[in-house]
Write a protein that holds these residues in place. Structure first.
Motif, short mmCIF file in Angstrom:
data_model
loop_
_atom_site.label_atom_id
_atom_site.label_comp_id
_atom_site.label_asym_id
_atom_site.label_seq_id
_atom_site.Cartn_x
_atom_site.Cartn_y
_atom_site.Cartn_z
N LEU A 55 0.83 -1.22 0.00
CA LEU A 55 0.00 0.00 0.00
C LEU A 55 0.85 1.25 0.00
O LEU A 55 0.48 2.29 -0.59
CB LEU A 55 -0.93 0.00 1.22
CG LEU A 55 -2.01 -1.08 1.27
CD1 LEU A 55 -2.80 -0.96 2.58
CD2 LEU A 55 -2.95 -0.97 0.07
N ALA A 56 1.99 1.21 0.69
CA ALA A 56 2.83 2.40 0.84
C ALA A 56 3.40 2.89 -0.48
O ALA A 56 3.72 4.08 -0.64
CB ALA A 56 3.96 2.12 1.82
N GLN A 58 1.86 2.57 -3.48
CA GLN A 58 0.84 2.78 -4.49
C GLN A 58 0.69 4.27 -4.78
O GLN A 58 0.63 5.10 -3.87
CB GLN A 58 -0.50 2.19 -4.03
CG GLN A 58 -0.48 0.68 -3.86
CD GLN A 58 0.00 -0.04 -5.11
OE1 GLN A 58 -0.54 0.17 -6.20
NE2 GLN A 58 1.03 -0.86 -4.96
N GLY A 60 -1.21 7.83 -6.04
CA GLY A 60 -2.54 8.38 -5.91
C GLY A 60 -3.01 8.57 -4.49
O GLY A 60 -4.15 9.03 -4.26
N LEU A 61 -2.19 8.23 -3.52
CA LEU A 61 -2.59 8.43 -2.12
C LEU A 61 -2.31 9.86 -1.70
O LEU A 61 -1.35 10.50 -2.16
CB LEU A 61 -1.84 7.47 -1.20
CG LEU A 61 -2.10 5.96 -1.39
CD1 LEU A 61 -1.22 5.15 -0.42
CD2 LEU A 61 -3.57 5.64 -1.16
N SER A 62 -3.11 10.34 -0.79
CA SER A 62 -2.90 11.69 -0.26
C SER A 62 -1.69 11.67 0.66
O SER A 62 -1.21 10.62 1.09
CB SER A 62 -4.12 12.15 0.52
OG SER A 62 -4.34 11.31 1.65
N ASP A 64 -1.45 12.64 3.80
CA ASP A 64 -1.76 12.07 5.12
C ASP A 64 -1.83 10.55 5.05
O ASP A 64 -1.36 9.85 5.96
CB ASP A 64 -3.09 12.62 5.64
CG ASP A 64 -3.00 14.11 5.94
OD1 ASP A 64 -1.86 14.59 6.17
OD2 ASP A 64 -4.05 14.78 5.96
N ALA A 65 -2.43 10.02 3.97
CA ALA A 65 -2.54 8.57 3.83
C ALA A 65 -1.17 7.94 3.67
O ALA A 65 -0.86 6.88 4.26
CB ALA A 65 -3.42 8.22 2.65
N VAL A 66 -0.30 8.58 2.86
CA VAL A 66 1.05 8.05 2.67
C VAL A 66 1.82 8.03 3.99
O VAL A 66 2.48 7.04 4.34
CB VAL A 66 1.81 8.87 1.62
CG1 VAL A 66 3.28 8.46 1.57
CG2 VAL A 66 1.18 8.71 0.25
N VAL A 69 0.49 5.22 6.23
CA VAL A 69 0.89 3.89 5.76
C VAL A 69 2.38 3.65 6.01
O VAL A 69 2.81 2.55 6.38
CB VAL A 69 0.55 3.71 4.27
CG1 VAL A 69 1.12 2.41 3.73
CG2 VAL A 69 -0.95 3.74 4.06
N GLU A 70 3.21 4.70 5.83
CA GLU A 70 4.64 4.56 6.09
C GLU A 70 4.90 4.23 7.56
O GLU A 70 5.76 3.42 7.90
CB GLU A 70 5.39 5.84 5.71
CG GLU A 70 5.43 6.12 4.22
CD GLU A 70 6.34 5.16 3.47
OE1 GLU A 70 7.04 4.35 4.13
OE2 GLU A 70 6.35 5.17 2.23
N THR A 132 6.86 11.91 -6.03
CA THR A 132 6.50 10.95 -4.98
C THR A 132 6.82 11.53 -3.62
O THR A 132 7.66 12.45 -3.49
CB THR A 132 7.28 9.64 -5.15
OG1 THR A 132 8.69 9.93 -5.07
CG2 THR A 132 6.95 8.96 -6.46
#
Length: 733
Positions: A55-56, A58, A60-62, A64-66, A69-70, A132
């Motif tokens: 997931l990390a 991928q 297209g993630l925002s 905050d989401a990145v 996930v990190e 990225t």
């Protein structure tokens, strides 16, 4: 440049499925084992960590989401090194060999590290660069790096140390686990941790699933080849079922979709599509079970090349132990059966007898060459597996002689011996199935060997006894041969002496008789007494010589019974007349009771029968001190009976069975008449029975005895008749 997204997804799915399946298999195989639980948790954590890592990276993630996930990535990465550390403490034994204090510190350190990793202390923020997001390490990432490195290095060190200390079988397991773990951690540190922390690069994150497959591959090989977790059966069945599913899918797809589309018109295939699906399902239903059995056999051939049925082997060996008696045959057949089914390179039975080697039997190379008394006592531990022993004298002793398993054969009473087993042909370690089978057979083999030893001792004793009997028989035969020669010499001497004594004794007796008859009036009473005593002694010598001569003839087979009609009444009266003077000198009354009716002439040997009658009456006179002797002759049916009854000393009961034996005399008779020969009664029995008659004997100690005989009035056809005197026959007594 990185891996294409589809390739990343396929690799990820394969890695997650395999890690998850491995976790489930290991936990299901033995959930109580510490090594199984920790490895199962480790594999499950790896699966979650791989998914989060995917997931990390991928797009297209925002932001905050990145960032979240990190942080999750290193959150799940935190327990991995700790789990590796704990897993290393469970090998090769399936227990956690770690003190409570160290375990507590490990758990607390891991939880603190996980808390830091999910907070801004690990990743403070993101840097957008080249399209990225890259995480900005915080102060907590150093703690994570140090603790992860410590746990990883410690795990590798522990495995390396255990490899050096482990047994040969366990060493093979640990080497593959160590190699897989070391290679995976090295790749993670060099391509993930260092680039992310120091270079803020996530280029190699996509390769993480491949790194985990390295560890998984080495572990799987250790499971299959060297029985790590003892779950080869699970792996074998899993491979079989995966192949079944794959082949089933290929068959279904080919028959229902691919083949119709290639061979049939499109309209026809679409029109009859339900029928094709139904036919395919029926085909699969009929082929599923044969296919399953075929694939199970195929996987068993790969994973269980040394597989066997314990119950079948147990029944076979038990049958051998129960059906055989010879020790050599029992040991050879039992060892051959065990070696064949367990696929042994060699094995050896050592049977003991009071701490000494009694018998040895081996299959394949000789495992044990010599067993000393110290070795016997050192190995008396039931079941010893060399690969499971700690380094020391006992393990060195087994290794020195190439013994992998030492099995003590003991009953309740004694140490019977040992079964030494060498390496397997496959080089693998002995499984729990092997050891359980040997443990079950141990008692039965001990009892069978004890029984066989007893039978062997009996056989050896019989052989020795037979040899001794044969040796004694040979000596007896030689002695008997000598005795026969001596006996013949004795008979010859007696015969010669009897003949030589007969002529002068007859002359002496004749002259004494004439002197007594013709000069009786010219003799004084004293002179007559002297001549009478001399005459009686001479007559006894004549009778003794006659007895000896008859015994000699009897032994030589020349004692012939020659029958002729004889007036038995007259014969008895003659003998009584001759013996009356002897009875008168002892003041004994000698009477003859004649038969009530005349008795016809009886076919008998006159001279020999006369001697018998004389012997009976003479003995009665000699052994009677007072009273009298009654001689009775009568008829009893077709028999004539003579009885000489006295009032003498009688015969003791214990000596009666031997009374008619050659040279035998009763003890009380010896005191009265020391010069007797013991031949009179013996010859009387031979003469009477030789004429078809029977001896009559009755006695009462202290009151007297009755001696006599019964003879048939008509001669038997078997008896030889002598010519009458009218025809020129002669008396051959």
């Amino acid at each position: 440049m990185t891996l294409p997204g589809s390739v990343q997804l396929v690799i990820l799915i394969i890695a997650i499925v395999l890690n998850t399946a491995m976790a489930l298999f290991v936990l299901n195989n033995n959930s109580r084992s510490a090594s199984n639980r920790i490895f199962g948790l480790l594999s499950a954590t790896i699966s979650v960590w791989l998914f989060v890592n995917y997931l990390a990276i991928q797009p297209g993630l925002s932001a905050d989401a990145v960032l979240f996930v990190e942080r999750l990535t290193i959150f799940f990465a935190a327990p991995l090194s700790a789990l590796f550390f704990l897993f290393a403490h469970t090998l090769p034994r399936p227990t956690l060999q770690l003190s409570h204090r160290k375990l507590t510190l490990t758990i607390i350190g891991t939880l603190v590290m996980m808390a830091i990793n999910i907070s801004p202390l690990a990743f403070a923020g993101l840097v957008y660069k080249g399209g990225t997001y890259s995480p900005t390490p915080g102060p907590g990432i150093g703690f994570f790096s140090l603790l992860s490195t410590f746990f990883s290095v410690a795990a590798i060190y522990l495995l390396w140390r255990n490899v050096r200390r482990a047994t040969s079988a366990d060493r093979q397991k640990l080497r593959f686990v160590l190699a897989g773990l070391s290679l995976m951690l090295l790749l993670l540190i060099l391509t993930i941790l260092v680039p992310v922390v120091f270079f803020k690069s996530t280029f190699f994150v996509a390769f993480i699933p491949l790194y985990t497959l390295v560890f998984l591959g080495f572990t799987t090989y250790a499971i299959v080849r060297h029985r790590l977790f003892d779950m080869r059966a699970v792996v074998a069945r899993s491979v079989a079922y995966v192949l079944i599913l794959a082949i089933t899918a290929i068959i279904y797809t080919s028959v229902s979709i691919i083949i119709p589309s290639l061979l049939l018109p499109v309209d026809f295939a679409q029109a009859y599509q339900p029928e094709l699906y139904t036919a395919t399902a029926i085909l699969l239903a009929f082929t599923f079970q044969p296919l399953r059995r075929f694939l199970e056999l195929a996987t068993d051939g790969v994973f269980f090349r040394d597989r066997y049925d314990s119950q079948t082997v147990l029944s076979s060996v038990t049958s051998i132990l129960a059906s055989e008696l010879h020790l050599e045959v029992i040991l050879a057949r039992a060892l051959g059966e065990i070696a064949h089914n367990l696929h042994l390179a060699g094995g050896q039975f050592v049977v003991l007898d009071k701490d000494e080697t009694y018998y040895q039997m081996h299959s394949g190379p000789l495992v044990w060459e010599r067993l000393s008394a110290d070795d016997i006592h050192a190995l008396d531990h039931g079941l010893l597996v060399a690969d499971e022993l700690e380094p020391g004298p006992l393990k060195n002793l087994l290794d020195q002689h190439g013994v992998r398993v030492s099995l003590t054969l003991r009953t309740k009473e004694e140490l019977v011996g040992y079964l030494f087993i060498g390496d397997k042909l496959s080089g693998e370690m002995f499984s729990s199935q092997d050891l359980k089978l040997l443990e079950i057979l141990r008692q039965e083999m001990a009892v069978a060997i004890v029984n066989a030893k007893a039978y062997d001792v009996i056989e050896r004793f019989n052989a020795t006894l037979q040899e001794r009997v044969a040796h004694a028989t040979r000596h007896l035969q030689a002695a008997n041969k000598k005795l026969k020669i001596l006996d013949k010499a004795k008979d010859d001497f007696i015969s010669m002496a009897s003949h030589q004594l007969g002529t002068p004794l007859t002359a002496v007796t004749g002259y004494l008789s004439m002197a007594l008859d013709e000069d009786k009036k010219n003799m004084t009473p004293a002179q007559r007494d002297y001549v009478t005593v001399a005459l009686e002694s001479s007559e006894r010598l004549v009778n003794m010589a006659g007895d000896l001569l008859n015994v000699s003839r009897l032994n030589a087979g020349r004692f012939n019974i020659l029958l002729q009609p004889v007036d038995l009444t007259h014969l008895i009266q003659d003998e009584i007349t001759q013996l009356e003077p002897s009875a008168e000198r002892k003041d004994l009354k000698l009477t003859f009771v004649s038969p009530a009716e005349p008795i016809p002439d009886v076919p008998l040997d006159e001279s020999k029968t006369r001697q018998v009658v004389m012997n009976f009456i003479d003995n009665a006179i000699y052994y009677t001190q007072k009273g009298g002797i009654a001689v009775t002759l009568g008829r009893a049916g077709d028999q004539v009976e003579l009885r000489v009854k006295d009032t003498g000393m009688g015969v003791p009961p214990a000596e009666r069975p031997k009374l008619f034996s050659k040279f035998y005399r009763a003890e009380n008779a010896k005191t009265v008449r020391p010069d007797g020969t013991g031949l009179g009664l013996y010859l009387a029995k031979q003469v009477i029975e030789g004429q078809g008659g029977e001896i009559i004997f009755e006695s009462e100690l202290g009151k007297g005895s009755t001696f006599g005989f019964s003879l048939p009035l008509k001669a038997s056809a078997k008896l030889k008749a002598a010519p009458s005197k009218k025809d020129g026959g002669q008396d051959q007594a």
